[in-house]
Design a protein around this motif. Structure first.
Motif, PDB file in Angstrom:
ATOM      1  N   ALA A  25     -21.568  32.382  10.943  1.00  0.00           N
ATOM      2  CA  ALA A  25     -22.814  31.671  10.635  1.00  0.00           C
ATOM      3  C   ALA A  25     -22.547  30.180  10.797  1.00  0.00           C
ATOM      4  N   LEU A  26     -23.359  29.531  11.643  1.00  0.00           N
ATOM      5  CA  LEU A  26     -23.205  28.095  11.881  1.00  0.00           C
ATOM      6  C   LEU A  26     -24.505  27.394  11.512  1.00  0.00           C
ATOM      7  N   SER A  27     -24.416  26.334  10.712  1.00  0.00           N
ATOM      8  CA  SER A  27     -25.638  25.586  10.419  1.00  0.00           C
ATOM      9  C   SER A  27     -25.967  24.706  11.623  1.00  0.00           C
ATOM     10  N   ILE A  28     -27.191  24.175  11.654  1.00  0.00           N
ATOM     11  CA  ILE A  28     -27.581  23.292  12.758  1.00  0.00           C
ATOM     12  C   ILE A  28     -26.603  22.117  12.855  1.00  0.00           C
ATOM     13  N   HIS A  29     -26.148  21.605  11.703  1.00  0.00           N
ATOM     14  CA  HIS A  29     -25.221  20.454  11.753  1.00  0.00           C
ATOM     15  C   HIS A  29     -23.826  20.857  12.243  1.00  0.00           C
ATOM     16  N   ASP A  30     -23.407  22.097  11.955  1.00  0.00           N
ATOM     17  CA  ASP A  30     -22.133  22.582  12.523  1.00  0.00           C
ATOM     18  C   ASP A  30     -22.237  22.604  14.048  1.00  0.00           C
ATOM     19  N   VAL A  31     -23.355  23.145  14.537  1.00  0.00           N
ATOM     20  CA  VAL A  31     -23.537  23.284  15.988  1.00  0.00           C
ATOM     21  C   VAL A  31     -23.541  21.900  16.660  1.00  0.00           C
ATOM     22  N   LEU A  32     -24.276  20.960  16.067  1.00  0.00           N
ATOM     23  CA  LEU A  32     -24.362  19.620  16.678  1.00  0.00           C
ATOM     24  C   LEU A  32     -23.024  18.887  16.627  1.00  0.00           C
ATOM     25  N   GLN A  33     -22.193  19.191  15.616  1.00  0.00           N
ATOM     26  CA  GLN A  33     -20.878  18.553  15.567  1.00  0.00           C
ATOM     27  C   GLN A  33     -19.888  19.198  16.526  1.00  0.00           C
ATOM     28  N   GLN A  34     -20.011  20.532  16.696  1.00  0.00           N
ATOM     29  CA  GLN A  34     -18.986  21.248  17.458  1.00  0.00           C
ATOM     30  C   GLN A  34     -19.249  21.279  18.964  1.00  0.00           C
ATOM     31  N   TYR A  35     -20.517  21.118  19.365  1.00  0.00           N
ATOM     32  CA  TYR A  35     -20.835  21.258  20.794  1.00  0.00           C
ATOM     33  C   TYR A  35     -21.454  19.977  21.330  1.00  0.00           C
ATOM     34  N   GLU A  36     -21.084  19.653  22.577  1.00  0.00           N
ATOM     35  CA  GLU A  36     -21.652  18.472  23.240  1.00  0.00           C
ATOM     36  C   GLU A  36     -23.174  18.576  23.253  1.00  0.00           C
ATOM     37  N   ASN A  37     -23.850  17.452  22.975  1.00  0.00           N
ATOM     38  CA  ASN A  37     -25.315  17.468  23.064  1.00  0.00           C
ATOM     39  C   ASN A  37     -25.783  16.043  23.346  1.00  0.00           C
ATOM     40  N   ASN A  38     -27.074  15.922  23.712  1.00  0.00           N
ATOM     41  CA  ASN A  38     -27.524  14.568  24.072  1.00  0.00           C
ATOM     42  C   ASN A  38     -28.367  13.919  22.976  1.00  0.00           C
ATOM     43  N   LEU A  39     -28.206  14.381  21.731  1.00  0.00           N
ATOM     44  CA  LEU A  39     -28.906  13.731  20.616  1.00  0.00           C
ATOM     45  C   LEU A  39     -28.070  12.559  20.134  1.00  0.00           C
ATOM     46  N   ASN A  40     -28.522  11.353  20.429  1.00  0.00           N
ATOM     47  CA  ASN A  40     -27.697  10.198  20.057  1.00  0.00           C
ATOM     48  C   ASN A  40     -28.110   9.613  18.719  1.00  0.00           C
ATOM     49  N   TYR A  41     -28.078  10.452  17.694  1.00  0.00           N
ATOM     50  CA  TYR A  41     -28.399   9.984  16.353  1.00  0.00           C
ATOM     51  C   TYR A  41     -27.174   9.343  15.726  1.00  0.00           C
ATOM     52  N   LYS A  42     -27.432   8.405  14.818  1.00  0.00           N
ATOM     53  CA  LYS A  42     -26.339   7.755  14.089  1.00  0.00           C
ATOM     54  C   LYS A  42     -26.375   8.240  12.632  1.00  0.00           C
ATOM     55  N   THR A  43     -25.273   8.032  11.945  1.00  0.00           N
ATOM     56  CA  THR A  43     -25.137   8.482  10.560  1.00  0.00           C
ATOM     57  C   THR A  43     -25.219   7.271   9.631  1.00  0.00           C
ATOM     58  N   GLY A 101     -16.356  12.545  16.543  1.00  0.00           N
ATOM     59  CA  GLY A 101     -17.522  12.767  17.396  1.00  0.00           C
ATOM     60  C   GLY A 101     -18.665  11.864  16.954  1.00  0.00           C
ATOM     61  N   LYS A 102     -19.866  12.170  17.474  1.00  0.00           N
ATOM     62  CA  LYS A 102     -21.032  11.312  17.216  1.00  0.00           C
ATOM     63  C   LYS A 102     -21.375  11.188  15.737  1.00  0.00           C
ATOM     64  N   TYR A 103     -21.040  12.205  14.948  1.00  0.00           N
ATOM     65  CA  TYR A 103     -21.374  12.138  13.522  1.00  0.00           C
ATOM     66  C   TYR A 103     -20.629  10.995  12.843  1.00  0.00           C
ATOM     67  N   HIS A 104     -19.562  10.485  13.494  1.00  0.00           N
ATOM     68  CA  HIS A 104     -18.791   9.392  12.911  1.00  0.00           C
ATOM     69  C   HIS A 104     -19.254   8.016  13.408  1.00  0.00           C
ATOM     70  N   ASP A 105     -20.418   7.972  14.084  1.00  0.00           N
ATOM     71  CA  ASP A 105     -21.054   6.684  14.397  1.00  0.00           C
ATOM     72  C   ASP A 105     -21.738   6.217  13.116  1.00  0.00           C
ATOM     73  N   LEU A 106     -20.998   5.519  12.271  1.00  0.00           N
ATOM     74  CA  LEU A 106     -21.500   5.174  10.943  1.00  0.00           C
ATOM     75  C   LEU A 106     -22.125   3.782  10.932  1.00  0.00           C
ATOM     76  N   PHE A 107     -23.206   3.649  10.153  1.00  0.00           N
ATOM     77  CA  PHE A 107     -23.779   2.321   9.935  1.00  0.00           C
ATOM     78  C   PHE A 107     -24.456   2.319   8.567  1.00  0.00           C
ATOM     79  N   SER A 108     -24.895   1.139   8.126  1.00  0.00           N
ATOM     80  CA  SER A 108     -25.693   1.044   6.902  1.00  0.00           C
ATOM     81  C   SER A 108     -26.552  -0.200   7.050  1.00  0.00           C
TER      82      SER A 108
END
Length: 363
Positions: A180-198, A325-332
């Motif tokens: 079972a993979l959550s949507i966030h597991d999938v987006l972290q584990q597989y290449e995708n073109n969603l350029n969201y920042k954290t 990966g992209k999830y580590h594009d951190l800002f505040s």
């Protein structure tokens, strides 16, 4: 739910049956205050022996992991572990519960909401394990899709899994094994073109005898969650740090006499308390996300102690991770986006002065 539903106020903690928990549990930051002298009496022989030479610290991330906070935030019933999603939730709970025994740092972070779209089907590539999964992207639920290439797990008895999709989870049944993979597991584990920042909203320390983080009972984190939950997902980024001590007297934590658990923990506590204060200052800025004056005062006092007992002049925090990966594009609101935050920290009378190191320099 709209904000004008004032006829139906949120249930009070008492109605939820958790009022007593809030009463007994002290503010998390009160862990920074030294225990009363009589509690110290029997620990005296175990107290750390300090060194005299000035110290500087180099702080790096030993490991980091995201947990999807929304899944535990609704006071959910106990997950059914016969169900793959239930097992996933229970594992996450166990992981989070274990952190309350440890001195780790967590960031409460937001990302724009993304969901699977169970109203549309998944599809397989021709002769391959390429699975295309439909997505609803952002608060406006824009239709999109993502193609992921699966690898057959060791325990599989099927060449191709059967797929079940809900808005938050993708379940792959391989016969001998169900993933079972959550949507966030999938987006972290597989290449995708969603350029969201954290976006980092709040910084804290996991050590808490009452274990409130794992049960979504920490009031400041609840506040952040409520404020942004309409169109964002909230995750906890939990980090374990490695602290290298540079000093002519070496690292006091390596002295034979400091190998007992009390001394080791007190030295670690000094380090993590200082790191936490610096990261709060860096990501939350001077207003520290509406923390109370009392908390600011307790933190200042604590930093004075840490500076004096460790002869600490400055430290550097390097948040870079090897395969981030992209999830580590951190800002505040106070720190512009990067995967490579490096922060120089100087202690001045209980305040931590933070300076971002320009990315081009080699630390």
């Amino acid at each position: 739910m709209s904000h004008d539903d004032d006829d139906y106020p949120d249930p009070s903690p008492e109605e939820l049956g958790i009022g007593a928990l809030f009463e007994e549990a002290p503010e998390p930051f009160l862990d920074l205050v030294a225990p009363p002298p009589d509690a110290m009496e029997e620990l005296l022989p175990l107290m750390p022996q300090r060194t005299a030479a000035p110290q500087t610290w180099v702080v790096t991330v030993a490991d980091a992991k995201f947990h999807w906070y929304d899944l535990i935030a609704g006071f959910p019933e106990v997950p059914d572990i016969r169900d793959p999603v239930g097992r996933h939730l229970r594992r996450m709970q166990f992981d989070l519960e274990a952190t309350s025994e440890k001195r780790l740092i967590y960031f409460a972070v937001n990302r724009p909401r993304v969901r699977f779209d169970p109203s549309r089907g998944t599809s397989w590539g021709f002769f391959s394990l390429k699975l295309t999964v439909p997505l609803l992207v952002g608060p406006e639920e824009k239709k999109d899709s993502l193609t992921i290439e699966l690898t057959v797990p060791f325990a599989a008895t099927l060449k191709k899994p059967s797929v079940v999709l809900t808005d938050r989870f993708l379940t792959l049944n391989w016969g001998g094994l169900v993933e079972a993979l959550s949507i966030h597991d999938v987006l972290q584990q597989y290449e995708n073109n969603l350029n969201y920042k954290t976006e980092v909203q709040y910084v804290g320390q996991t050590k808490d005898p009452a274990g409130r983080l794992a049960r979504a009972r920490l009031v400041p984190v609840q506040r952040v969650h409520q404020k942004f939950s309409e169109d964002h997902d909230m995750l906890l980024l939990i980090q374990r740090f490695h602290v290298e001590v540079l000093s002519d007297d070496g690292d006091p934590a390596e002295l034979e006499v400091n190998q007992n658990p009390v001394a080791a923990d007190m030295l670690l506590k000094d380090r993590i308390d200082a790191i936490e204060c610096a990261l709060i200052r860096y990501f939350e800025g001077p207003e520290m996300h509406g923390r109370s004056d009392k908390e600011a005062e307790v933190r200042q006092q604590r930093l004075r102690e840490v500076q004096a007992t460790n002869h600490l002049e400055s430290f550097r925090i390097d948040l870079r991770l090897e395969d981030a990966g992209k999830y580590h594009d951190l800002f505040s609101r106070h720190a512009s986006v990067s995967r490579n935050h490096i922060i120089d920290c100087k202690l001045v009378d209980g305040n931590v002065i933070v300076t971002r190191v320009p990315e081009k320099t080699k630390p």
